[in-house]
Scaffold this motif. Structure first.
Motif, short mmCIF file in Angstrom:
data_model
loop_
_atom_site.label_atom_id
_atom_site.label_comp_id
_atom_site.label_asym_id
_atom_site.label_seq_id
_atom_site.Cartn_x
_atom_site.Cartn_y
_atom_site.Cartn_z
N GLY A 35 7.20 -34.16 -15.68
CA GLY A 35 7.85 -34.80 -15.55
C GLY A 35 9.25 -34.46 -15.43
N ILE A 36 9.19 -33.05 -15.95
CA ILE A 36 10.58 -32.48 -15.32
C ILE A 36 10.64 -31.59 -13.99
N PRO A 37 11.66 -31.58 -13.16
CA PRO A 37 11.65 -31.50 -12.20
C PRO A 37 12.43 -29.60 -12.22
N VAL A 38 11.75 -28.87 -12.78
CA VAL A 38 11.72 -27.33 -13.17
C VAL A 38 10.68 -26.57 -13.20
N ALA A 39 10.62 -25.51 -12.49
CA ALA A 39 9.55 -24.48 -12.44
C ALA A 39 10.23 -22.85 -14.32
N ARG A 40 9.64 -22.60 -14.34
CA ARG A 40 9.80 -21.31 -15.25
C ARG A 40 9.70 -20.29 -14.90
N MET A 41 10.02 -19.36 -14.26
CA MET A 41 9.67 -17.68 -13.23
C MET A 41 9.78 -16.51 -14.16
N TYR A 42 8.95 -15.81 -13.53
CA TYR A 42 9.57 -14.48 -14.49
C TYR A 42 7.96 -13.88 -12.94
N ASN A 43 8.15 -12.28 -13.21
CA ASN A 43 7.97 -11.83 -11.80
C ASN A 43 7.51 -10.31 -13.00
N THR A 44 5.85 -9.78 -12.18
CA THR A 44 5.89 -8.53 -13.45
C THR A 44 5.40 -7.63 -11.34
N VAL A 45 5.89 -6.78 -11.98
CA VAL A 45 5.58 -4.91 -10.89
C VAL A 45 4.89 -4.57 -11.85
N THR A 46 3.59 -4.19 -10.78
CA THR A 46 2.72 -3.02 -11.82
C THR A 46 2.33 -1.74 -10.71
N ASN A 47 2.65 -0.41 -11.20
CA ASN A 47 2.38 0.96 -10.30
C ASN A 47 0.98 0.84 -10.41
N GLU A 48 0.85 0.36 -9.04
CA GLU A 48 -0.96 0.89 -9.12
C GLU A 48 -1.29 1.66 -8.04
N GLY A 49 -0.08 3.03 -7.51
CA GLY A 49 0.11 4.46 -7.12
C GLY A 49 -0.25 4.97 -7.27
N LYS A 50 -0.64 6.45 -6.76
CA LYS A 50 -0.99 7.56 -7.92
C LYS A 50 0.74 8.75 -8.32
N ASP A 88 0.99 -0.96 -0.12
CA ASP A 88 0.04 0.06 -0.19
C ASP A 88 0.53 1.23 0.08
N VAL A 89 2.19 1.07 0.52
CA VAL A 89 3.06 2.51 0.60
C VAL A 89 3.84 2.91 -0.54
N THR A 90 4.05 1.87 -1.52
CA THR A 90 4.55 2.64 -3.06
C THR A 90 3.65 2.33 -3.74
N GLY A 91 2.85 1.39 -3.77
CA GLY A 91 1.27 1.14 -4.94
C GLY A 91 1.44 -0.09 -5.58
N ALA A 92 3.10 -1.15 -4.85
CA ALA A 92 2.88 -2.24 -6.74
C ALA A 92 2.91 -3.16 -5.99
N LYS A 93 2.31 -3.80 -7.03
CA LYS A 93 1.20 -5.08 -7.00
C LYS A 93 2.27 -6.15 -7.87
N VAL A 94 2.79 -6.70 -7.25
CA VAL A 94 4.11 -7.93 -8.11
C VAL A 94 3.26 -9.54 -8.68
N GLU A 95 3.18 -9.96 -9.63
CA GLU A 95 2.10 -11.77 -9.96
C GLU A 95 4.19 -11.67 -10.32
N SER A 96 4.34 -12.97 -9.54
CA SER A 96 4.85 -14.10 -10.06
C SER A 96 4.26 -15.51 -10.57
N VAL A 97 4.86 -15.34 -11.45
CA VAL A 97 4.70 -17.35 -12.38
C VAL A 97 5.30 -18.03 -12.32
N MET A 98 4.59 -19.11 -11.63
CA MET A 98 6.12 -20.52 -11.67
C MET A 98 5.57 -21.47 -12.71
N GLN A 99 5.84 -21.41 -13.78
CA GLN A 99 5.39 -22.95 -14.65
C GLN A 99 6.05 -23.91 -14.92
N PHE A 100 5.35 -25.20 -14.84
CA PHE A 100 6.09 -26.26 -14.24
C PHE A 100 5.69 -27.16 -15.34
N PHE A 101 6.22 -28.64 -16.06
CA PHE A 101 6.80 -29.26 -16.64
C PHE A 101 6.32 -30.43 -16.15
#
Length: 736
Positions: free
Chosen positions: A141-156, A126-139
């Motif tokens: 039969g394979i012990p691997v996750a593909r990851m990325y993060n998206t930050v959005t400025n929801e402040g003023k 709430d202080v900065t207005g940051a919203k972060v969505e983290s995605v973990m895509q699994f495959f």
């Protein structure tokens, strides 16, 4: 995906959300302050007590435990300008970021798609207005996750993003096998593998203890934190000019590993540091400190990190590379080239060396067809009358070199049953290229108001529509006018930190250019789905899976000495799937039979880039080339599904005896063995080939192998005797 929740009061107070996905044990914790923590991401099972034990095995006091949990274990590190970072961190570490440490947990959801399971985690501040969505895509039969993060400025207010992780994990050292009474020091159990890279020195692999790199346990056990970090960084547009963008961390006391690759073709960074009695790993794309990157986010703006693939397993580097090999095949664009593995002749290395003419090409085409090649590539120089380095950029054929046009040669290649190709370097223009003086400055990288130079070339900016118009016209023209089906796409400059044009920072300009280049490449493949584009950057200096998820084949090196190339060949599958790793085989004009065999063995387990003056070598040596290509055609259907096998460990430039293989479906291993000096007699252990099975070992290239080996089934060793200083053979190992 298995999921369960539980409540733990001691040693931590948190609601645990637990997942088991393809052998990855993941534990999130939601604290009483509604903060989300990533407590566990491992092959080993979770033990909550390990979170709050000091390096000497003694429990932390309750106040210390609470402080540690509060300050640590953030899922995402994200830093905006102008906010306090109050907790102890020492130096420029990418931890205790703001708003990273202030984020509150919003939601976690599970999804299912064509690849497997997916987790989507949302946090906000709430202080900065940051919203972060983290995605973990699994495959599956394979012990691997593909990851990325998206930050959005929801402040003023506008915010300046200085850093955001793609993957951040605390406690990489905390696991330990049951039955070991004393907590093993990180000095004794923790190690990492770094894949060094460089022009003609690609894929040099070294293993280090944390202590070897300055992270020895030297502090009182009640606080373990220092300004020292282990940093592996790339800054610029050659993603692999010093290191391949990947890493491996092993914990011998837990028999566990954490390994990763950064699927990005530009600036990236990862670091290992310590804080509050735990080691952490932070992996990202570009950063402000290392790569002059920052991004302004106006209200409503978002930024998405580069993707990072993270896997887990036993403390076994070969197993980890096998897992990454399967992952790389999952994310790659489906294409015929990686299914069929055609043999490519290229006229450059130890052959024409960038000086092609019609007269020189015809005998080479005849020889390549006779040897069994399926593609023929006209390499550099076809577009210029003489010295061409600083004038490239228009890509018009030289009538002096090709009086009747390049089409005469490409038609002749087609008439011989091969597919023609040409060399291009579309991302640059030479400083003496006429078109470079016509295009506006905004088409090129600029810094401080000036065009960026490197090696007498300018860097084109693929965000500009005139650049896209130019490079697309070149592709259309060579495909249409020359009938090419293969492009060797080279890239021989390093434009550095980026460009100031339409960018919040130099690094921002570079990243947006790279993303525009990949989007253009996607469009080219949509238009020409069967076109083969080789990913070449002075050899292997852009060996990454942003490029290789699209391009089907990778130049591994410009190494000109076949004896040194053996190291690169043996290690190639560390950075690239075997069916994408192009290896030069270039018999010398006046070499020996053993030199030809050595050259061919370098390439037979990967992708053959045949070269050399095939029209001028002796008939006996030519027949060895042809025999090698025939052998390759018999085994290549297995290579595209195989995983690497190193019975003597990965290769080193100083080693005299090398062995590397591909384990293919059907209980078969194809194994290359090399001698580069040292003793004539040596042994290759095969106890890990097919444990508990009787083996049959045969030499499949050359057929006239000579009396150079014996397999002892009792000791499970392949006993080699290579009487000449430089020798190599290809073996087949299978279950009886």
């Amino acid at each position: 995906m298995q999921k369960w929740t539980s409540r733990i009061e001691t040693p931590i107070k948190a609601e645990l959300i637990c997942y088991d996905v393809n052998g990855i044990h993941i534990v999130f914790g939601v604290t009483e302050e509604n903060q989300l923590k990533l407590f566990h991401f491992s092959h080993a099972p979770f033990d909550a007590e390990n979170l709050c034990r000091k390096p000497d095995g003694v429990w932390m006091m309750e106040g210390m435990r609470e402080a540690q949990i509060k300050e640590s274990f953030q899922l995402v590190q994200v830093n905006f300008s102008g906010y306090n970072r109050p907790y102890e961190k020492h130096g420029n570490k990418y931890i205790v970021t703001a708003p990273g440490f202030m984020l509150k947990f919003d939601s976690i959801s599970e999804e299912r798609n064509e690849n497997g399971d997916l987790l989507r985690i949302v946090q906000s501040d709430d202080v900065t207005g940051a919203k972060v969505e983290s995605v973990m895509q699994f495959f599956d039969g394979i012990p691997v996750a593909r990851m990325y993060n998206t930050v959005t400025n929801e402040g003023k207010e506008d915010q300046t993003l200085e850093y955001i992780s793609s993957f951040s994990y605390w406690g990489i050292e905390k696991e330990q096998k049951e039955g070991i009474p004393e907590l093993v020091s990180s000095d004794d159990k923790m190690s990492m593998v770094v894949v060094h890279n460089g022009w003609q020195k690609e894929l040099t692999v070294k293993k280090y203890r944390f202590a070897d790199l300055g992270m020895a346990q030297t502090q009182p056990h009640n606080y373990q934190r220092t300004s020292k970090t282990i940093e592996i960084t790339n800054t610029g547009n050659w993603s692999a000019k010093e290191y391949v963008p990947m890493g491996y961390i092993g914990n011998s006391a837990a028999d566990s590993s954490l390994f990763f690759e950064i699927d990005h073709s530009g600036s990236w960074h990862y670091e290992i540091g310590d804080q509050n009695c735990h080691f952490y790993l932070a992996v990202s794309g570009p950063t402000e400190i290392q790569s002059h990157w920052s991004k302004n986010l106006k209200p409503g703006d978002s930024f998405t990190t580069v993707p990072v693939a993270v896997g887990v397993g036993h403390d076994d580097f070969e197993e980890a590379i096998g897992t990454l090999t399967k992952y790389r095949r999952k994310i790659r664009r489906p294409n015929k080239d990686n299914e069929n593995l055609p043999v490519i002749f290229n006229d450059y290395m130890n052959c024409l060396f960038g000086d092609p003419t019609t007269e020189k090409e015809f005998p080479l085409v005849d020889a390549a067809e006779k040897a069994g090649c399926e593609y023929f590539v006209i390499d550099a120089g076809w577009y210029a009358d003489g010295n061409w380095w600083d004038s490239v950029g228009e890509w018009q054929e030289s009538k002096k070199r090709f009086p009747n046009g390049v089409r005469e040669v490409t038609d002749y290649i087609r008439s011989k049953g091969m597919i023609p190709g040409v060399w291009l370097e579309l991302e640059v223009m030479g400083i003496n290229c006429k078109k470079a003086s016509i295009l506006p400055d905004e088409c090129f990288f600029l810094r401080h108001g000036k065009r960026v130079y490197d090696r007498s070339r300018y860097q084109l900016d693929f965000r500009h529509p005139l650049v896209i118009e130019h490079v697309t016209e070149v592709i259309d023209r060579v495909v249409r006018d020359y009938g090419v089906g293969y492009i060797k796409m080279d890239y021989n400059i390093e434009p550095g930190i980026g460009t100031e044009v339409d960018a919040d920072s130099f690094g921002d300009g570079l990243l947006e250019h790279e993303r525009a280049y990949l989007a253009w490449l996607d469009g080219i493949y949509k238009k020409y789905p069967d076109l083969v584009i080789e990913n070449c950057s002075s050899g292997g200096l852009r060996m990454d899976y942003a490029m290789l998820a699209r391009n089907s084949i990778q130049s591994t090196s410009d190494q000109e000495d076949y004896r040194n190339y053996a190291t690169i060949s043996a290690n190639a599958a560390i950075g690239v799937t075997p069916e994408q790793a192009a290896i030069w085989s270039y018999p010398l004009r006046d070499g020996t039979k053993e030199e030809v065999i050595f050259n061919m063995v370098n390439a037979l387990l990967l992708r053959i880039h045949q070269s050399g003056h095939l029209a001028e070598i002796s008939p006996e040596r030519f027949e060895l080339v042809k025999e090698g290509i025939d052998c390759y055609k018999e085994i290549r259907s297995g290579i595209k599904d195989g995983v690497p096998f190193w019975p003597m460990g990965w290769a080193d430039n100083e080693e005299k005896h090398l062995a590397a293989g591909i384990r293919v479906p059907g209980d078969v291993i194809y194994l290359g063995v090399w001698r580069r000096g040292g003793e004539a007699g040596f042994e290759v252990p095969l106890d890990r080939a097919f444990p508990g099975k009787e083996l049959e070992v045969s030499c499949i290239y050359p057929k006239a192998c000579g009396d150079v080996f014996h397999y002892d089934d009792y000791s499970k060793t392949l006993q080699i005797h290579f009487p000449e200083t430089y020798m190599a053979r290809l073996f087949q190992i299978k279950v009886k």
